[in-house]
Write an enzyme that holds these catalytic residues in place. Structure first.
Site, short mmCIF file in Angstrom:
data_model
loop_
_atom_site.label_atom_id
_atom_site.label_comp_id
_atom_site.label_asym_id
_atom_site.label_seq_id
_atom_site.Cartn_x
_atom_site.Cartn_y
_atom_site.Cartn_z
CG ASN A 162 18.96 44.76 -55.14
OD1 ASN A 162 18.15 44.89 -56.12
ND2 ASN A 162 19.90 45.71 -54.79
N GLY A 163 19.58 45.39 -51.35
CA GLY A 163 19.13 46.80 -50.65
C GLY A 163 20.09 46.78 -49.47
CD1 TRP B 215 29.02 47.39 -56.78
CD2 TRP B 215 27.93 48.25 -54.81
NE1 TRP B 215 29.45 48.58 -56.28
CE2 TRP B 215 29.09 49.25 -55.18
CE3 TRP B 215 27.26 48.60 -53.65
CZ2 TRP B 215 29.36 50.34 -54.63
CZ3 TRP B 215 27.53 49.70 -53.00
CH2 TRP B 215 28.60 50.76 -53.51
CB CYS C 246 22.91 43.23 -54.99
SG CYS C 246 24.06 43.46 -53.97
CG HIS D 86 37.13 82.48 -60.91
ND1 HIS D 86 37.25 83.92 -60.30
CD2 HIS D 86 36.49 82.71 -62.37
CE1 HIS D 86 36.50 84.63 -61.58
NE2 HIS D 86 36.20 84.01 -62.35
CD GLU E 236 31.29 56.28 -65.10
OE1 GLU E 236 30.37 56.00 -64.70
OE2 GLU E 236 31.22 56.44 -66.46
CD GLU F 123 28.92 61.24 -69.59
OE1 GLU F 123 28.52 61.61 -68.27
OE2 GLU F 123 28.92 60.10 -70.15
NE ARG G 48 20.54 44.63 -60.30
CZ ARG G 48 19.21 45.78 -60.65
NH1 ARG G 48 19.11 46.28 -61.62
NH2 ARG G 48 18.95 46.32 -59.37
CE LYS H 33 24.33 50.51 -68.01
NZ LYS H 33 25.50 51.50 -68.07
CE LYS I 243 30.73 57.93 -69.48
NZ LYS I 243 29.80 57.42 -68.59
C1 G6P Z 1 25.47 54.71 -62.21
C2 G6P Z 1 25.88 54.31 -63.48
C3 G6P Z 1 25.96 55.59 -64.38
C4 G6P Z 1 24.44 56.12 -64.38
C5 G6P Z 1 24.06 56.38 -63.26
C6 G6P Z 1 22.72 56.61 -62.88
O1 G6P Z 1 26.37 55.78 -61.39
O2 G6P Z 1 27.25 53.92 -63.49
O3 G6P Z 1 26.26 55.16 -65.67
O4 G6P Z 1 24.47 57.40 -65.21
O5 G6P Z 1 24.42 55.30 -62.26
O6 G6P Z 1 21.81 55.65 -63.14
P1 G6P Z 1 20.27 55.74 -64.03
O7 G6P Z 1 20.10 54.19 -64.17
O8 G6P Z 1 19.65 56.34 -63.44
O9 G6P Z 1 20.71 56.31 -65.35
#
Ligand code: G6P
Length: 593
Positions: free
Chosen positions: A98-99, A72, A2, A491, A475, A468, A27, A588, A472
């Site tokens: 926001n929260g 969000w 948010c 395993h 997502e 990672e 956000r 994000k 990616k």
């Molecule tokens: C969300 C974002 C990721 C990010 C993570 C942690 O999941 O989509 O891209 O790595 O939060 O966020 P930060 O701002 O702490 O890197």
């Protein structure tokens, strides 16, 4: 999660708030809304989904004071009714949050018993009704907001527009971010300064529980618990004001992937003397923890790997949401290194709050100057990657990792060598990012886009890269990509391999390469479609059906190995017609737990 914006000043307030919300859309983009103060009334506009309405189409009058919110969803579905801001019954004020109000159920039950009516499924409406209840008890509107806020539990930051007093906005911060921008005869409030840095770089950061009251172009800050006025400090942001635009690219993601050529160099642009204080602190610490969530968590893992393998540092890499069992053993003379893009991730902040309480030292590797984590840290390292807008993080990951590499190498007297390696990778990337590379990756996309389950094998320096790489692709393609250490294959995971299952193997020219070639043979023998990613030395190996060569990168080869996965993720999502920069269900900045 948010985004909140507020404005009071000489410009058209809905223009400023709309621009701000557009910048903060990373956000959350479930819905958005703007409320303006028009004489003694409030006019509102709300919409579901991304911000598509242009200013010229916005059915709002030109006024000097407005607030806005991009959502969000946490409590209540994505509907117009649940979209913020939420207006009071008498239409005297309107509020956005926001929260999360963690105690919203008992509060709602209490209010219902008192005959307060609820129209939405949000926790936020509880705050609106609480303020209504307080207005009957308190002398000033500010005290009503304060009284209501003090009943809330959880991390919540609110912004309220009051129609009864000219140009009056009240905001209270707790947990979720909020920053004030001071322009000439104008004031801005936002969850992230990026929303207004094109107008001013003079900002005030707040402590938790600060209440800010704006009246016209004047403001005051109060302690929300006591109601007493507080002093404040104006900070000038150093970061270059960067225009947040896609430029010639269709998506921020591709722009940000290509920027890595330069961002990796910026991340290590530190003098040895600037890194030494952290090195000294690491040497004298009892125990070192490193923590981060999501992509930042994988960057923490990679940094810990460099510190262990290059400089023999005994470091524990723990995800912040898994920290609970470590809290009882965290000591005053321990060091906690937080890795974060936004510097606002709720889980990470919670670990740091605990560390702060017991007196452990905090260091950070972050991208956003002035963010909560940046301000909480004694040893602060900005990676200077510039704004990262695409929800899927790319350039920030590699920047955090190269900084970690520089740190590890500096500890063993190889600072200059590390800087040179980064420079050489940067120029290699300049050549790597070419149509030829893109076409080669698109060729692979055509072969695999119909499949739904994929596996990525990595090992040792490439173990976190496998995680990672898989994240990616998950997502933004919504395909099941699973990364794991090649050692796990026999395993269990191998049971999932059948005819045509795409299996990626990340291979560097290191002591694990033989194991990885054998693992690839084993999955291929069971029908897998095998893709090698890594050093071109292995390009001709028979076990690979397709090979994605990567720049050499010397000691940084593991970091370089993530880049083909970023590009694959991008081209796969584009070919599937997915929303690349704003994937479904994600945001994000995860400012709620
Ligand atoms: C969300 C974002 C990721 C990010 C993570 C942690 O999941 O989509 O891209 O790595 O939060 O966020 P930060 O701002 O702490 O890197």
């Amino acid at each position: 999660m948010c985004g909140i914006v507020g404005y009071s000043g000489k410009q058209n307030s809905s223009k400023i708030v709309l621009e701000g919300l557009k910048t903060l859309e990373y956000r959350g983009y479930d819905s958005w809304g703007i409320a303006v103060q028009d004489k003694n009334q409030i006019k509102i506009f709300k919409e579901i989904g991304e911000i598509k309405t242009k200013l010229s189409m916005l059915p709002l009058p030109k006024t000097s004071c407005a607030i806005g919110h991009t959502r969000w969803a946490t409590h209540g579905g994505v509907t117009m009714t649940n979209a913020h801001p939420h207006i009071s019954t008498t239409k005297d004020f309107i509020l956005a949050q926001n929260g999360i109000v963690e105690n919203y159920t008992p509060l709602k039950n209490m209010l219902k018993k008192k005959n307060y009516k609820f129209k939405t499924q949000t926790d936020t409406e509880v705050i609106v009704r609480l303020i209504e209840q307080q207005t009957n008890k308190e002398d000033t509107f500010r005290d009503s907001v304060r009284g209501a806020f003090n009943m809330l539990e959880g991390r919540n930051t609110i912004i309220v527009l009051n129609s009864k007093q000219k140009e009056n906005i009240i905001a209270v911060k707790n947990g979720s971010p909020l920053v004030l921008g001071i322009g000439k005869d104008e004031l801005f409030l936002a969850s992230d300064a990026l929303a207004f840095t094109r107008y001013t770089k003079d900002v005030v950061f707040f402590d938790n529980l600060d209440l800010i009251e704006i009246k016209g172009n004047k403001f005051k800050i109060y302690d929300s618990r006591t109601g007493k006025e507080k002093k404040y400090k104006i900070t000038k942001l150093n970061s270059k004001v960067e225009e947040v635009s896609k430029g010639k690219y269709d998506h921020f993601m591709l722009k940000e992937i290509l920027e890595q050529k330069d961002t990796i160099s910026k991340a290590v642009n530190y003098k040895l003397e600037e890194i030494k204080p952290l090195i000294e602190e690491m040497k004298k610490s009892n125990r070192i923890y490193i923590t981060g969530a999501g992509t930042a968590g994988f960057a923490s893992g990679q940094i810990a790997y460099f510190l262990r393998s290059i400089s023999k540092v005994d470091i524990l890499d723990i995800r912040p949401y898994d920290f609970t069992s470590y809290l009882p053993i965290l000591k005053k003379d321990d060091l906690v290194i937080a890795v974060s893009q936004s510097g606002e991730t709720a889980d990470t902040i919670e670990v740091l709050e605990y560390a702060q309480e017991i007196g452990s030292t905090i260091a950070c590797i972050v991208n956003v100057e002035g963010s909560t984590i940046h301000r909480m840290s004694e040893f602060k390292y900005l990676i200077h990657a510039g704004p990262e807008i695409c929800v899927a993080s790319t350039k920030v990951f590699t920047s955090q990792c190269v900084f970690g590499y520089l740190l590890a190498k500096s500890m063993v007297g190889e600072y200059t060598e590390a800087r040179e390696e980064v420079e050489s990778m940067s120029s290699e990337l300049g050549e790597y990012f070419s149509e030829k590379t893109f076409e080669h990756i698109k060729g692979l996309v055509k072969k695999i886009r119909g499949r739904n389950h994929f596996f990525i094998l990595g090992k040792d320096q490439n173990a976190y890269i496998a995680l990672e790489g898989a994240l990616k692709i998950k997502e933004i393609s919504y395909k099941h990509f699973e990364g794991f250490s090649a050692g796990e294959l026999k395993h269990g995971v191998i049971a999932l391999i059948d005819k045509g299952t795409p299996v990626f193997t990340i291979i560097s020219d290191d002591m694990c390469s033989k194991d990885l070639l054998s693992a690839t043979e084993e999955v291929r023998a069971r029908g897998a479609y095998t893709v090698g990613v890594g050093s071109s030395k292995f390009k001709g190996e028979e076990c690979f059906d397709y090979f994605l060569p990567v720049v050499k990168g010397k000691g940084l080869s593991s970091i370089a190995n993530v880049i083909p996965f970023q590009l694959l993720s991008y081209f796969l999502a584009v070919s599937l017609g997915n929303s690349v920069d704003k994937p479904r269900n994600l945001a994000k900045s995860v400012t709620v737990k």
